[in-house]
Every structure is written in C-alpha cells, then in structure tokens.
Write a protein that holds these residues in place. Structure first.
Motif, PDB file in Angstrom:
ATOM      1  N   GLU A  68      -0.668  -9.557  13.692  1.00 49.01           N
ATOM      2  CA  GLU A  68       0.326  -8.650  13.121  1.00 49.01           C
ATOM      3  C   GLU A  68      -0.236  -7.981  11.874  1.00 49.01           C
ATOM      4  O   GLU A  68      -0.875  -8.635  11.043  1.00 49.01           O
ATOM      5  N   ASP A  69      -0.008  -6.675  11.724  1.00 49.28           N
ATOM      6  CA  ASP A  69      -0.377  -6.000  10.488  1.00 49.28           C
ATOM      7  C   ASP A  69       0.739  -6.213   9.456  1.00 49.28           C
ATOM      8  O   ASP A  69       1.760  -6.844   9.761  1.00 49.28           O
ATOM      9  N   PRO A  70       0.586  -5.719   8.212  1.00 51.49           N
ATOM     10  CA  PRO A  70       1.610  -5.957   7.179  1.00 51.49           C
ATOM     11  C   PRO A  70       2.995  -5.435   7.538  1.00 51.49           C
ATOM     12  O   PRO A  70       3.985  -5.866   6.938  1.00 51.49           O
ATOM     13  N   ARG A  71       3.104  -4.521   8.509  1.00 52.38           N
ATOM     14  CA  ARG A  71       4.407  -3.983   8.912  1.00 52.38           C
ATOM     15  C   ARG A  71       4.946  -4.649  10.182  1.00 52.38           C
ATOM     16  O   ARG A  71       5.827  -4.124  10.834  1.00 52.38           O
ATOM     17  N   LYS A  72       4.374  -5.792  10.547  1.00 55.71           N
ATOM     18  CA  LYS A  72       4.808  -6.581  11.695  1.00 55.71           C
ATOM     19  C   LYS A  72       4.465  -5.930  13.036  1.00 55.71           C
ATOM     20  O   LYS A  72       4.988  -6.324  14.088  1.00 55.71           O
ATOM     21  N   ASN A  73       3.577  -4.928  13.031  1.00 58.04           N
ATOM     22  CA  ASN A  73       3.129  -4.328  14.279  1.00 58.04           C
ATOM     23  C   ASN A  73       2.043  -5.201  14.910  1.00 58.04           C
ATOM     24  O   ASN A  73       1.156  -5.692  14.196  1.00 58.04           O
ATOM     25  N   ARG A  74       2.092  -5.376  16.225  1.00 61.10           N
ATOM     26  CA  ARG A  74       1.045  -6.136  16.910  1.00 61.10           C
ATOM     27  C   ARG A  74      -0.140  -5.215  17.174  1.00 61.10           C
ATOM     28  O   ARG A  74      -0.040  -4.244  17.927  1.00 61.10           O
TER      29      ARG A  74
ATOM     30  N   PRO B 178      -6.730   1.369   8.835  1.00 58.28           N
ATOM     31  CA  PRO B 178      -5.663   0.407   9.111  1.00 58.28           C
ATOM     32  C   PRO B 178      -4.636   0.397   7.986  1.00 58.28           C
ATOM     33  O   PRO B 178      -4.848   0.963   6.903  1.00 58.28           O
ATOM     34  N   ILE B 179      -3.504  -0.260   8.224  1.00 65.23           N
ATOM     35  CA  ILE B 179      -2.528  -0.501   7.160  1.00 65.23           C
ATOM     36  C   ILE B 179      -3.084  -1.637   6.294  1.00 65.23           C
ATOM     37  O   ILE B 179      -3.375  -2.725   6.795  1.00 65.23           O
TER      38      ILE B 179
ATOM     39  N   MET C 191      -1.217 -15.057  14.879  1.00 70.49           N
ATOM     40  CA  MET C 191      -0.113 -15.888  15.334  1.00 70.49           C
ATOM     41  C   MET C 191      -0.469 -16.547  16.675  1.00 70.49           C
ATOM     42  O   MET C 191      -0.907 -15.872  17.606  1.00 70.49           O
ATOM     43  N   LEU C 192      -0.295 -17.863  16.748  1.00 76.30           N
ATOM     44  CA  LEU C 192      -0.480 -18.620  17.989  1.00 76.30           C
ATOM     45  C   LEU C 192       0.866 -19.199  18.407  1.00 76.30           C
ATOM     46  O   LEU C 192       1.538 -19.847  17.605  1.00 76.30           O
TER      47      LEU C 192
END
Length: 302
Positions: free
Chosen positions: A96-102, A126-127, A134-135
C-alpha cells in the motif's frame, strides 16, 4: 506431568501422567490430582496458563528508505515456536502507498523452506511517504512491515580518512586509516577499498594523458569490528624525489555496506615536503660581543 509423594512409611512414590490438552483459547486452568490408598489420601492442585502455539512470520526489506524508481526487495520468513521453517501459504500479499492504494499484489504466496523473496520496482514519480507491505494469513490475520519512499535520501553513514598531514621525501612509509560510521555512531560492516595516488603534474605535449601517468596503489579489506581498515603504505613506489609529480598524495576510501551494497566515499591527503628539519632559535642573547660566549636555545620542528 510428574509428582512425588512420601508415604507414612517414608517411601517416596512418584506419579507420572500425560495429559492431552484440548484446543482452548488462551486462559488459566487448574489441574487437580487426588491420590487415595489404604494408608494415604492426598490432594494437590496447580494453576497452568495455556496458550495457543503460533508460528512466527517476519517481513524484511533490503533497506528502510527508497528513492523513486528504485526496486523494493523484500522477503517473507515463517517459523514455528521452535524456530523450524514452515512452508506456509498466504492467500494474498500486497503493498500500500501512503494513500492506501495497492501498488503491488501477489496471490497464493507459498513459502519454500520457510522463505520466499519478492521485488517490486517503484515508479519514477511515486507518492512519497510511508508504504506498507501487507500479508494476509489464511486465518484472516494481517501482518505488516513499513518502509519509506523519499525524494532525497540522506547518507546513513560517513567515511573518514586519517593520515599524516605532512611526510618528508625521505620517509619510507606512512599509515592510512579509513573508518565508516553510521550517523548514530555504530561501525559499518563492509568492504573498504583504499586508492592511494600521486598525480602527474608536468604537462608537455600530452596533457590529456596526465591521469594515466599518475602513480597509484590500491588496497582492499573487510572493515574490522570498529568499522575501520588500517594500511601501512610504502612510499618507494610514489618516487617522492621526482618533481614532475604533485607534492601531495591523495587517498580515496570507498566503503561498500554489507547486505545493501550502498557505497560511500571519503577523501584525505598529505603534503610531501623536501625540508628535512626546521630549527628555531629561542631565548637567545640580543647582542653578540667579540670574545664573549653567546647563549641561546634551539627548538627542532619536524
């Protein structure tokens, strides 16, 4: 479990039993033992905490901070409570990036020998900020590991070169020490390479060929427990009496950090002097008279 009892006759009796513990949530339980005999009646209880054995899962990245466009390399390790590798299956792994995008996803990740290694190239724009690996376990529980993506990454260690400021043209050797320390003061493990050079300075017709005619010697060794590498350098190869070379010896120290391959450089130099000794007269008589002694002190400087 094993318990020891003493009968009235003084004989020690030992009771050994094996209990199969049912699957229970973590809690305290009480185990009670009662012994009855012709001459003995004994009861004893003990509290025991029962917890569910859980395997250990670790996520590691090759470094904590990345620049845009770099590749994030990470591995997943799974072990049981006895630290034996487990070939565990994870339904999904994602970043996940800082904006919760996968920005990365992998399904049905199977560990071989308790280990699997993955990589993901970051985009050039990138952001920036904190990203998460995440697992998701088959039970639904999630395990996470964070790393940073920053436009500019400060060097996390510094390379320092220590050597004499001046050497004489008759000196046969000198010592060079290169040390690499993290910003928090700990030594850096890695390979240290020293390049010791005396540059060619006399320029006639081939000025472009000056660098190739420089005199250089290279040394390489793993850093010691202090993060340092010390080398005794012989001066014969540098022809200290030859005037067509710079009267300076330059040292470049490169340290390649173990594990990450990050390489940083430090520099040092020393002057070559053709002055053997410097004498200075101190505390001398201000006047000289013929036939009388003249007194003073001489101070020698190296």
């Amino acid at each position: 479990m094993a318990e020891k009892f003493r009968s009235k006759s003084g004989q020690i009796l030992q009771l050994i039993s094996v209990l199969q513990i049912p699957e229970l949530p973590s809690s305290w339980v009480v185990i009670a033992v009662e012994v009855k005999g012709a001459t003995l009646h004994f009861t004893k209880s003990k509290s025991i905490h029962i917890t569910t054995a859980k395997n250990l899962v670790f996520v590691q990245t090759d470094k904590p901070i990345y620049k845009p466009g770099q590749t994030v390399k990470f591995r997943v390790v799974s072990m049981d409570v006895n630290f034996h590798p487990l070939d565990e299956m994870f339904p999904v792994v994602y970043i996940e990036d800082p904006r919760k995008n996968r920005i990365f996803q992998r399904q049905s990740l199977k560990l071989q020998g308790g280990l699997n290694q993955l990589s993901f190239p970051l985009s050039v724009e990138p952001i920036l900020g904190s990203c998460k690996i995440m697992l998701q376990k088959e039970s639904g529980k999630k395990i996470q590991h964070s790393f940073e993506v920053n436009e500019y990454v400060l060097p996390k260690f510094e390379v320092q070169v220590k050597m004499p400021k001046v050497i004489g043209f008759l000196d046969e050797e000198f010592v060079v020490t290169a040390c690499a320390l993290y910003t928090y003061g700990e030594p850096v493990p890695g390979l240290v390479t020293l390049s010791v050079c005396r540059r060619y300075s006399l320029c006639r017709s081939n000025c472009h060929n000056t660098h190739s005619r420089s005199i250089c010697e290279e040394f390489s060794q793993q850093a010691d427990t202090e993060g340092c590498f010390t080398q005794l350098v012989k001066t014969k190869i540098f022809q200290l009496r030859q005037k067509e070379y710079d009267m300076t010896i330059h040292v470049e120290a490169k340290v390649k950090e173990e594990g990450t391959g990050l390489e940083l450089t430090g520099h040092g130099s020393c002057e070559i002097t053709n002055t053997l000794r410097i004498l200075r007269f101190t505390k001398v008589d201000s006047h000289y008279r013929s036939g009388l002694p003249w007194y003073g002190q001489v101070e020698r400087r190296s």
